[in-house]
Design an enzyme around this catalytic site. Structure first.
Site, PDB file in Angstrom:
ATOM      1  N   PRO A  96       1.063  -1.308  -0.018  1.00 17.74           N
ATOM      2  CA  PRO A  96      -0.015   0.089   0.192  1.00 17.74           C
ATOM      3  C   PRO A  96       0.799   1.244  -0.006  1.00 17.74           C
ATOM      4  O   PRO A  96       0.331   2.347  -0.251  1.00 17.74           O
ATOM      5  CB  PRO A  96      -0.974   0.047   1.352  1.00 17.74           C
ATOM      6  CG  PRO A  96       0.127  -0.906   2.211  1.00 17.74           C
ATOM      7  CD  PRO A  96       0.723  -1.750   1.256  1.00 17.74           C
ATOM      8  N   GLY A 154       5.775  -2.208  -6.885  1.00 16.84           N
ATOM      9  CA  GLY A 154       6.734  -2.088  -7.795  1.00 16.84           C
ATOM     10  C   GLY A 154       7.936  -2.919  -7.759  1.00 16.84           C
ATOM     11  O   GLY A 154       7.620  -4.061  -7.448  1.00 16.84           O
ATOM     12  N   ASP A 155       9.215  -2.540  -8.315  1.00 16.00           N
ATOM     13  CA  ASP A 155      10.076  -3.821  -8.595  1.00 16.00           C
ATOM     14  C   ASP A 155      10.779  -3.829  -7.109  1.00 16.00           C
ATOM     15  O   ASP A 155      11.189  -5.056  -7.022  1.00 16.00           O
ATOM     16  CB  ASP A 155      11.185  -2.890  -9.175  1.00 16.00           C
ATOM     17  CG  ASP A 155      10.701  -2.706 -10.684  1.00 16.00           C
ATOM     18  OD1 ASP A 155       9.860  -3.264 -11.258  1.00 16.00           O
ATOM     19  OD2 ASP A 155      11.352  -1.766 -11.332  1.00 16.00           O
ATOM     20  N   SER A 198       6.995   2.913  -9.011  1.00 24.88           N
ATOM     21  CA  SER A 198       7.711   4.301  -9.703  1.00 24.88           C
ATOM     22  C   SER A 198       7.879   4.190 -11.023  1.00 24.88           C
ATOM     23  O   SER A 198       7.767   4.961 -12.106  1.00 24.88           O
ATOM     24  CB  SER A 198       8.664   5.108  -8.827  1.00 24.88           C
ATOM     25  OG  SER A 198       8.236   5.191  -7.581  1.00 24.88           O
ATOM     26  N   THR A 199       8.710   3.117 -11.194  1.00 29.54           N
ATOM     27  CA  THR A 199       9.474   2.717 -12.530  1.00 29.54           C
ATOM     28  C   THR A 199       8.945   1.519 -13.290  1.00 29.54           C
ATOM     29  O   THR A 199       8.574   1.421 -14.298  1.00 29.54           O
ATOM     30  CB  THR A 199      11.007   2.730 -12.366  1.00 29.54           C
ATOM     31  OG1 THR A 199      11.159   1.361 -11.656  1.00 29.54           O
ATOM     32  CG2 THR A 199      11.559   3.766 -12.077  1.00 29.54           C
ATOM     33  N   GLU A 451      18.263  -1.765  -3.704  1.00 26.45           N
ATOM     34  CA  GLU A 451      18.868  -1.999  -2.188  1.00 26.45           C
ATOM     35  C   GLU A 451      20.470  -1.930  -2.133  1.00 26.45           C
ATOM     36  O   GLU A 451      21.060  -2.220  -3.202  1.00 26.45           O
ATOM     37  CB  GLU A 451      18.367  -3.312  -1.649  1.00 26.45           C
ATOM     38  CG  GLU A 451      17.063  -3.495  -1.613  1.00 26.45           C
ATOM     39  CD  GLU A 451      16.457  -2.678  -0.771  1.00 26.45           C
ATOM     40  OE1 GLU A 451      17.047  -2.334   0.380  1.00 26.45           O
ATOM     41  OE2 GLU A 451      14.986  -2.364  -0.655  1.00 26.45           O
TER      42      GLU A 451
END
Length: 490
Positions: A96, A154-155, A198-199, A451
């Site tokens: 979330p 996301g990723d 985001s990407t 990361e």
């Protein structure tokens, strides 16, 4: 011999049918009858739209013979039962907080209705903290109940799922993840990713667009796309898995700086990127690599990884002994060292860092950017946004490899490489070798799929087709791009 009349109908039904010949999904179920003797039925199907999008459409038809109509429905249901590739029960994790914090809304409004129409049951978990999904998959999840795992995020969320599933699979099979030479056991469950980050690099590389509806439909029809995964070790200790990008130097510095500016929100990436470009730090070290000499294709051959691309299993990485193939060594000063296991395409970089990288050939593209002027480095970065050859520069070299190692120049022994405790020890080393206060630091950080790794000296191995996605690769679609109204073959 029975008349069938067509007409648009917006209602979706709850039974699905997949036609492998035409790559369409059909659903059929009786609706409220127009007359008791001739009730209409609705067929829902998947059609291709522009820019790799898939959409669900439907058509209503009538059959004057009720017995024949029931025969059609029964036949379709029998065909559905025979389609073992389609999932029936999924475990869904929703982040979330990722992207614009729209994960729950995207799932409830765009994805859940499609799963319900396809008679897919789901167990949904909304994650409450970082690594919630990873830890649940590693320890608590009853994986035998499910046909696949879906993440909405996301990723970073996808990386969590991969780490949880891969670690669980190795533990269940008695495989030691701390050994770089171990051959890992492939995961049996497929992974679906509903983009809400985001990407969404993974979606761009495997589907061609970050569209939640398109990704959901790939899950529904039961697509399967194998993917390579890199394991990263330091001193025979497992660190992380990498699915898309490992970056040292520029991309590592951008991530490290942006982590200190989380209060800025998504704008921190642009700010940190500009700041890192201006500082123009370079790092000395040695990169040794095991080239993939037994495969067709190179990082510069302009052969894109597309749907239908076939990878021969015997060419995949299986702990190839070092003496069988010569290792290459490159020493020098680098602005960036990147390893791309896929194109790493995204909206800002449609071609990605390595446009010809393949998803499932057991290799990664090792990109070495040597020290150069700011102007030349800017030229290199701008190539990511164009269709020009990414590597047609004298200070850039690229190798397709199965394994590689990196050792910083200032590494006296492996114990010095814990970046979390380098502090004053590294400062004295920097001052001895670089008296100027504004010189480059001795070490950068490794950016592993967003990361930061705690060590600079690492060993990386590619594990061929370790996971499978609910995807099929990016489809070539010049025909569909040229058509204003794509055909809806049933």
């Amino acid at each position: 011999n029975h008349p069938v009349s067509g007409g648009k109908q917006t209602a979706l039904s709850s039974v699905s049918f997949f036609n492998p010949e035409k790559l369409h999904s059909l659903t059929i179920q009786p609706l409220y009858p127009v007359t008791p003797s001739r009730p209409p039925s609705t067929v829902s199907y998947v059609e291709r739209a522009r820019q790799h999008r898939w959409r669900c459409s439907d058509v209503t038809f009538h059959c004057s013979d009720g017995a024949l109509r029931q025969q059609w429905i029964q036949t379709i249901r029998e065909q559905l039962t025979a389609l073992t590739s389609r999932p029936k029960h999924l475990l869904v994790y929703i982040n979330p907080y990722g992207g614009k914090q729209q994960g729950e809304c995207i799932y409830e409004q765009k994805v859940a209705p499609l799963f319900a129409c396809a008679s897919i049951s789901t167990d949904v978990i909304v994650t409450e903290h970082a690594n919630h999904a990873r830890d649940h998959l590693k320890t608590e999840a009853e994986l035998k109940k499910y046909d696949g795992v879906v993440c909405v995020g996301g990723d970073g969320m996808f990386s969590e799922i991969v780490h949880g599933l891969v670690s669980r699979t190795q533990r269940d099979n008695g495989v030691d993840q701390n050994s770089p030479e171990e051959k890992l056991v492939p995961c049996s469950l497929r992974i679906g990713i509903i983009p809400a980050g985001s990407t969404d690099c993974i979606c761009y590389a495997t589907v061609g667009i970050n569209d939640p509806v398109t990704s959901a439909l790939h899950v529904i029809v039961g697509d399967s796309q194998p993917m390579d995964v890199c394991s990263v070790h330091h001193n025979n200790t497992f660190l992380r898995y990498s699915i898309s990008l490992l970056g040292y130097g520029f991309y590592g510095d951008v991530l490290a700086d942006s982590e200190r500016k989380r209060w800025m929100g998504p704008a921190r990436y642009d700010f940190s990127g500009f700041k890192t470009f201006l500082t123009h730090h370079h790092y000395e070290g040695a990169v040794s690599f095991l080239p993939a000499t037994d495969i067709l294709g190179t990082p510069r051959d302009k052969t894109r990884c597309r749907a239908g691309y076939v990878t021969l299993p015997n060419l995949c990485f299986c702990s190839i002994p070092e003496y069988e193939v010569g290792w290459g060594v490159v020493r020098g000063k680098f602005l960036a060292i990147n390893a791309a296991s896929m194109s790493c395409a995204c909206p800002r970089s449609p071609m990605g860092l390595s446009p010809a990288a393949h998803l499932a050939d057991g290799t990664t593209d090792l990109i070495l950017v040597r020290k150069c002027s700011r102007f030349n480095f800017l030229r290199h970065l701008l190539r990511h946004t164009s269709k020009d050859d990414q590597f047609d520069m004298t200070f850039v070299e690229v190798h397709r490899v199965r394994r590689f190692r990196f050792t910083p120049r200032h590494c006296q022994n492996d114990s010095e490489l814990d970046l979390r405790e380098n502090g004053k020890q590294l400062f004295s080393q920097i001052c001895r070798d670089h008296p100027a206060c504004s010189c480059s630091p001795a070490y950068s950080s490794w950016n592993c799929d967003g990361e930061i790794l705690p060590h600079a000296a690492i060993e990386v191995g590619v594990h061929c087709q370790l996971i499978k996605l609910f995807a099929r690769g990016i489809e070539e679609q010049p025909l569909f791009e040229d058509l204003a109204n794509p055909p809806c073959a049933l």
